[in-house]
Design an enzyme around this catalytic site. Sequence first.
Site, PDB file in Angstrom:
ATOM      1  N   ARG A 181       0.818  -1.224   0.000  1.00 50.32           N
ATOM      2  CA  ARG A 181       0.000   0.000   0.000  1.00 50.32           C
ATOM      3  C   ARG A 181       0.852   1.275   0.000  1.00 50.32           C
ATOM      4  O   ARG A 181       0.602   2.170  -0.808  1.00 50.32           O
ATOM      5  CB  ARG A 181      -0.988  -0.022   1.177  1.00 50.32           C
ATOM      6  CG  ARG A 181      -2.141  -1.011   0.956  1.00 50.32           C
ATOM      7  CD  ARG A 181      -3.013  -1.096   2.193  1.00 50.32           C
ATOM      8  NE  ARG A 181      -2.203  -1.387   3.367  1.00 50.32           N
ATOM      9  CZ  ARG A 181      -2.537  -1.068   4.611  1.00 50.32           C
ATOM     10  NH1 ARG A 181      -3.663  -0.424   4.852  1.00 50.32           N
ATOM     11  NH2 ARG A 181      -1.754  -1.394   5.609  1.00 50.32           N
ATOM     12  N   ASN A 214      -6.577  -2.467   2.028  1.00 48.96           N
ATOM     13  CA  ASN A 214      -6.482  -3.927   2.009  1.00 48.96           C
ATOM     14  C   ASN A 214      -7.857  -4.544   2.087  1.00 48.96           C
ATOM     15  O   ASN A 214      -8.682  -4.142   2.893  1.00 48.96           O
ATOM     16  CB  ASN A 214      -5.729  -4.401   3.268  1.00 48.96           C
ATOM     17  CG  ASN A 214      -4.252  -4.539   3.025  1.00 48.96           C
ATOM     18  OD1 ASN A 214      -3.819  -4.641   1.884  1.00 48.96           O
ATOM     19  ND2 ASN A 214      -3.475  -4.551   4.091  1.00 48.96           N
TER      20      ASN A 214
END
Length: 765
Positions: free
Chosen positions: A18, A36
């Site tokens: 990320r 996520n």
Amino acid sequence: METVKIWVQGIVQGVGFRPNVYRIAKRLGIRGSVKNLGNLVEIIAQSDENTINEFIRKLSYEKPPVSKINSIEYEKINSSGHFSDFKIIKSSLNSTGTSIIPPDLAMCDNCLKELKDKNNRRYNFPFIACTDCGPRFSVIKSIPYDKNKTTMDEFPFCPQCLQEYENPMDRRYHAEASSCSICGPSVKLYNKQAKEIRTENPIKKAVNLLDDGNIIAIKGIGGTHLVSNLEDDIILKLRKRLNRINQPFAIMSPDIKTIKTFADINIYEEKSLESIEKPIVVAKKSKNYSFPDSLAPYLHNIGVVLPYSPIHYLLFNYTNQLAYIMTSANIPGEPMLINNIDILKNLNTIADYFLLHNRKIANRCDDSVIRYVDGNLSFIRRSRGYVPAPYDLRRYSKDLNILSLGSELDVTFTIVKDGFGFVSQHIGNTNKFKTYQFLQEAIEHLSIITSTDNFDLIAVDMHPQFFTSSLGLELSKKYGCELIKVQHHHAHGAVLAFDNDVDELIVIAADGVGYGEDKTAWGGEILYTDIKSYQRLGSLSPQKIPGGDISTKYPARFLLSALSKEYTEDELKEIFKGYVKFFKYGEKEIDMVLKQSEKDFNTPVTTSIGRVLDAISVALGICGKRTYEGECSMKLESVAFKSNSNLKIDLKFNKHENRPVLDTTAILKEVIEMKNKGLDIKDIAKAGQYAVAIGLAKMAVDAAKLKNINVIGGTGGVFYNESITKTIKEYVREEGFTFVGHDNSCSGDGSISLGQAIIASVRNR
Ligand SMILES: [Zn+2]
Ligand SMILES: [Zn+2]
Ligand SMILES: [Zn+2]
């Protein structure tokens, strides 16, 4: 202005995916968000079309080193508004899909630099880690992968570590295993009485003790090692304490340059040694190899590994030793010890000191072991560094939850969820109670981290008496699901088909033993398989194993029984005069075995190549007693390795129950006669190996012609033998067929559970 939703699937959690997306988005001026979702990362990106296309391209090119992308999908969406910035959104609890947890990773270069940097706040800190490295699988208790779900939960961040953790531009952004000497775990040194030895630098003190000849249990990332220096008397002391007579020890060296001073390392081996997985690589001893013979007795190769945890790097800071023995710390046959109290209690007759830390290991994970066979990577054990990264089995099935339990020795198990096959870490020999317990715990744990709470199918080996078979039965009742039984070599063949992406092939399955449909022990087989089913199209000739297991330990019994088909009793007694020492009870045992063989009393039947290679080994006086799995055939390989001769043995093929069989008695007879003629042992060893190999290859080619199939593959533990593999490969190719081996899976029984899972997946196709 466009808005797209992008889903990236794969190993994208706990690997800095990320923040990497964040950094790329920032650079390109893209607005939106990333979060996520279980095994997916969901990205919303807003910009012009060209920039978005570039962004999607960069996602796969500029991914973090540890991440693995299985797929990137995207679609345009109608966005109601404009995003003002790009944000990382906290993991949502109702995430979908199977999480894919990354394996434990060896220390990265950035952390190594910091470890060595006197001005860095993590200078010499034995638990240094970041998003690119450190423990994952071995510390995770449940999902999602967040610090509070790992064994790092006992070490809350200090303000400085927290700041790094929360800053998306920092290397330690969301590095769950990150810590420092203020807030992280610490190392302590103990003596045999479990009393702490107070010292400023426990690692340095431990090194001094090692160099003085002590044996030290050192707890690392996924487990514990017994460590010692390489002096002959110290190695013998360790062998005695472990009751490990001959089995080779693996060694750790500080760097590749040092390894090259005693081993011949090719470019592939070098790459593997230095990879983030850091497996043990079985490499050839070089001309300059000068460690004592007791380290890897009578073998031409040695297992080597580079430091992978910061503790290992620090050890080599304080010594000039070229290498230390690094062997799994366990009671022989039992799982590696990971809990401090157990280590101190159970190893106090084996280790002199203990270098332990206070971070708990949630899942033990033994070192992985690989070997390059004729230039191809071959997994002997796929564990730390690789597990639990899954195999993509979606081509077989996407919706069945499957559990498969492997064989008996070298067991792994596999969970299939959403079409991904999660093969477990190395479990071991399940006829030992503690290992069987470990198997059950590990199933529970892998079920948790793959969010699997039920199974549609459970697959086990056909053998009626394996503990894994009875556990499968028990679990199938618990989950109310069907139990299927898979033939051992069929499972080997299915892995080979998967690994090479073929739907059907001829399989040469060559290993120890696997239970066959006819209730005999198979292990030198020619099979046809289309994954779902198989046919047996050839084998080695069936031979009796007088006394079963005791013949496996003392292969002279097998040799005697096999030769009794060709020689009279008097001739045998004459021949075996020189072999009395290879029988546990001496001369009287020779009579006993002959009677046993004649009357078929406790004489299971086998077609295993392992038994034949062991018999050649004892016939040549190379190895008369097996003290570890594969010992006699490994020593045979090492003797044959030294030969340059072209000595050949004539082959005889027969028919047995309508299938062609290679007459192994004829080969053994020829070996004995060559020896009696005084030919060189190493040349006969080579000729014996060659005969069995070429015999199997010939039968495989005939089977391929019969079935009109172009692909022939090799599987089973015998395909770790380089010369046998080469012989078969060359013959198959000369005959115009394609030869395939295992690329990314174990040739040995570590892959049986994967094969069972694949066969279960295609069951209803
Ligand atoms: Zn790192
Ligand atoms: Zn800290
Ligand atoms: Zn096998």
